[in-house]
Write an enzyme that holds these catalytic residues in place. Sequence first.
Site, PDB file in Angstrom:
ATOM      1  NE  ARG A  59      -3.266  -2.441   2.921  1.00  0.00           N
ATOM      2  CZ  ARG A  59      -2.837  -3.634   3.307  1.00  0.00           C
ATOM      3  NH1 ARG A  59      -1.538  -3.806   3.568  1.00  0.00           N
ATOM      4  NH2 ARG A  59      -3.667  -4.645   3.430  1.00  0.00           N
TER       5      ARG A  59
ATOM      6  CG  HIS B 277      -5.503  -8.380   2.872  1.00  0.00           C
ATOM      7  ND1 HIS B 277      -6.172  -8.088   1.697  1.00  0.00           N
ATOM      8  CD2 HIS B 277      -5.153  -7.183   3.404  1.00  0.00           C
ATOM      9  CE1 HIS B 277      -6.209  -6.767   1.531  1.00  0.00           C
ATOM     10  NE2 HIS B 277      -5.601  -6.223   2.547  1.00  0.00           N
TER      11      HIS B 277
ATOM     12  CE1 TYR C 274       5.497 -15.338   3.240  1.00  0.00           C
ATOM     13  CE2 TYR C 274       5.679 -13.558   4.823  1.00  0.00           C
ATOM     14  CZ  TYR C 274       5.971 -14.089   3.589  1.00  0.00           C
ATOM     15  OH  TYR C 274       6.739 -13.386   2.716  1.00  0.00           O
TER      16      TYR C 274
END
Length: 388
Positions: free
Chosen positions: A206, A339, A348
């Site tokens: 972003r 997200h 992760y």
Amino acid sequence: MANSRGNRRRFGSVRQLPSGRWQIRYPDPVTGLMRPGEETYPTKTDADVALTLIEADIKREQWTDPDAGKVKFGDFADKWLKERKLEDTTRERYEGVLRLHIKPTFGGRFLSDITPARVRTWRTRLLEAEVGEPTVVKAYQLLRSILTTAVDDELIKRNPCRIKGADTYDVPDRPVLTLQEIYAVAEAIQPQWRALVLLTAFTALRLGELAALRRRDVDLEARILWVRRNQAELSSGKLITKAPKSRAGFRPVAFPDLIVPDLVHHLERHAAKGQDSLFFVGPRGGRLRRSNFRDDWTAAKAKAGLPAEVHFHDVRHFGNDLAARNGANLRELMARMGHSTFRAALIYQHRSNDRDRAIADRMGEAARKELGKDDPPDASGTPVARPE
């Protein structure tokens, strides 16, 4: 004066008024004092039925004090906002939606006076006034949330926001840019923003995450950057640097070797000095803002021949699409985008970055072939000199 003809009952009482209508009275389950019904009835039978229903509600502990809803919506909404822990940007957005779209209709009404019919009329009028559907959906969601709390507080019995499908809208498909368009706008934009365009395209970060990026967050050798914070801008112009909303937002994201020379060039010519300094700065050395980037982006779009409706956010959309087309599964996509759920983010972060780097490599290889580029740069990432 009320008619003296009364009707004694096991629960409450019914009597006829001089007007001919019938009134009920019943013991308040909290105080024990007799209280009149909220309305009168045309027949004794109607009054008896109403009293029976009230008695049943009290026995089932579903009775709600009719006076509890005599609270102005505007006052309750202000209290609702004050008591919630919200991020500054979210609080500002809620305040704006309340001020512009909800309070003009409901601010002065009692909570008990907000009915499903009035909610439907309010929503219809917003749409007829050509308020954007996304804004109307957000206003409806906020109104429903506030009134849900009113139900929880036992001020009203049921939430009047019951319009099926009013809390969602179809998001129009955004244009998917091509690789040639990405590079065309990167070439057309001011040199200090070239790396911003390419990094957005190949990491899908972003703008707020990139604006908060520090030099030490970018590892050119490992080809990974770390998202550790996000920059938000209030309508007042105040900038806020904050941690990601969730653990999923704090993440490493790999990028292909294709753009390493551009990043090296940017570090040498445009980034602030010092390891803890900003990777991207504004035109005068200050913070990167939408306002000091917007004009350059608009000019570059026109010069590159991109449609006027293309947003900078569509560059991020390109990055997600490119990753998906080159083997990223849903979990990997969500991880790159920030997200994923908390658990997915932990998985992760604890696993090897090799898989993410492999995704970035395939992205870079596909882009290099399409652009007709030569072999990857050497490990030093030495860039080709660029005229400014």
